[in-house]
Design an enzyme around this catalytic site. Structure first.
Site, PDB file in Angstrom:
ATOM      1  CG  HIS A 141      -0.364   0.275   2.516  1.00 37.18           C
ATOM      2  ND1 HIS A 141      -0.018  -0.715   3.418  1.00 37.18           N
ATOM      3  CD2 HIS A 141      -0.045   1.444   3.126  1.00 37.18           C
ATOM      4  CE1 HIS A 141       0.483  -0.176   4.505  1.00 37.18           C
ATOM      5  NE2 HIS A 141       0.479   1.142   4.357  1.00 37.18           N
ATOM      6  CG  ASP A 171       0.126  -4.073   2.933  1.00 38.44           C
ATOM      7  OD1 ASP A 171       0.213  -3.462   1.843  1.00 38.44           O
ATOM      8  OD2 ASP A 171       0.139  -3.491   4.036  1.00 38.44           O
ATOM      9  CB  SER A 253       3.231   1.595   6.249  1.00 34.95           C
ATOM     10  OG  SER A 253       2.089   1.777   7.053  1.00 34.95           O
TER      11      SER A 253
END
Length: 433
Positions: A141, A171, A253
């Site tokens: 993402h 992911d 992230s």
């Protein structure tokens, strides 16, 4: 003259007794013998006492607790946790990079130090360097919708990055850059050896603050989090993650989760963003990450078997029709959801047999499923010998237990009658979500 007849209470001593006492004190032979005997007795007594204490101590150490000497006496010097954090951070920090993802090509006159239009920031970890190239793990993402990707090293140097591969379900993504000037590579650890309560470090680029370090503890090693892959509010996958107390903020992230030995044990992935929730973050365990990374390196994607059904959980369908007078009758097939999904007037109505409460309603069959004969309003209840109650369970069974090219036995209801069909699974195309 004494008032008592016995000499015990008298200060007077008879001459004969006094003379004998003097003779005893004056005899060197008699005195030496007695002094030597007393010395030997004391020596033997000390030796026996020491032996008894040693035997008793050995027995206690073998039979009781603790069974070994304290580490302070037998092990290496104890290093304070703060010092270990400093050492681990110094080891890994140069291998953690900032990722700049632009959803549009940058303008020629745009300066690097200004805020960039249509750009988002994330983190990544350099895990490998060979053949003049360096490779980086990050979250899928982080590079979603990318037109142009750059990384920024700890030194501030920027490098153009290419996407080796990405996988939405896990992911994860792999980037590649020119390896010139890159010396630091993260050491891959073993996340299966983590313990709940163990101190860990999260390193990344939160809120645009590059090279940021936070610490916390492992709160749970096997947390299962439902995920909406299409961000439509419908959970269609479950992610198995490590729950940590180290803060994970936007931009973190894709960054590194590190143990106190400076080893990479996870990739920071997400946080709970509800109001009032603090100190709950999640990371993908590295023992799950690396097999996906190798697949992305080899194929640019994770190859998975494809069944070819667009579906809806039976429980959702029943809730949708809960206010109908006869939700199990023939008119159920004319529901708005079925009409929108298939728009097939020749499709049989959905008839749910008595006692069936879980399953997957086929809204549209394509590819392998259509070729095998599955249709709108077929109710799938089993794959091979495994009962299926939801789309998530269907997907997990496919991805975890089947391979491309294998035959899948699908048990389903049509017109209220149970049937079976074999479906040959194919590889999922890139343009199919």
């Amino acid at each position: 003259m004494s008032f008592f007849d016995d000499d015990f209470f008298s200060t007077r001593v008879r001459r004969r007794v006094r003379n004998w006492h003097r003779g005893w004190q004056g005899s060197s032979r008699s005195g030496g013998y007695r002094q030597g005997s007393m010395f030997r007795v004391a020596l033997i007594s000390s030796f026996v006492s020491s032996l008894v204490v040693a035997l008793l101590f050995t027995f206690i150490m073998r039979e009781g607790e603790p069974k070994s000497l304290p580490a302070a006496y037998s092990g290496p010097p104890i290093v304070e946790t703060s010092e270990r954090i400093i050492n681990a951070a110094a080891k890994v920090r140069p291998a953690v990079v900032s990722i700049i993802n632009r959803t549009e090509e940058p303008k020629p006159d745009e300066e690097d130090h200004h805020a960039m239009t249509n750009a988002s920031l994330g983190s990544g970890v350099i895990y490998e360097k060979k053949g003049g190239k360096a490779r980086i793990i990050t979250n899928a993402h982080v590079i979603q919708g990318s037109k142009h990707v750059q990384i920024m090293l700890l030194s501030g140097e920027k490098k153009e990055a290419s996407i080796v591969g990405k996988d939405t379900i896990t992911d994860l993504a792999v980037l590649e850059v020119d390896g010139k000037g890159i010396d630091a590579v993260a050491e891959i650890g073993d996340s299966t050896k983590l313990r709940e309560g163990e101190t860990v470090i999260a390193i990344g680029n939160p809120l645009g603050f590059s090279d940021s370090l936070t610490d916390g503890i492992v709160s749970n090693l096997n947390r299962v989090i439902p995920v909406s892959l299409n961000q439509d509010g419908v959970y269609d996958w479950e992610e198995e993650v490590i729950q940590i107390s180290a803060p994970i903020n936007p931009g973190n992230s894709g960054g590194a989760l590190v143990n106190l030995d400076g080893e990479l044990v996870g990739i920071n992935s997400m946080k709970v963003a509800d109001m009032g929730v603090e100190g709950i973050g999640f990371a993908l365990p590295i023992h799950d990450v690396m097999p996906v990374v190798r697949e992305l390196e080899e194929h640019g994607k994770v190859r998975r078997p494809y069944l070819g059904v667009y579906s809806m959980d039976l429980s959702v369908y029943l809730d949708y029709n809960a206010e109908d007078d006869d939700p199990f009758g023939e008119e159920s097939g004319d529901s708005e959801e079925s009409a929108k999904a298939g728009e097939d007037e020749d499709a049989p109505p959905l008839i749910v047999p008595d006692g069936v409460k879980k399953g997957v309603v086929v809204l549209e069959a394509v590819g392998p499923a259509k070729k095998a004969g599955l249709k709108l309003n077929d109710l799938i209840v089993r794959l091979d010998d495994t009962d299926i109650g939801s789309t998530m369970e269907l997907r997990k069974y496919l991805y975890n237990h089947k391979k491309i090219g294998e035959t899948l036995t699908v048990t389903y209801y049509r017109d209220g009658k149970k049937q079976e069909v074999g479906v040959t699974l194919t590889e999922k195309d890139d343009d199919i979500e």
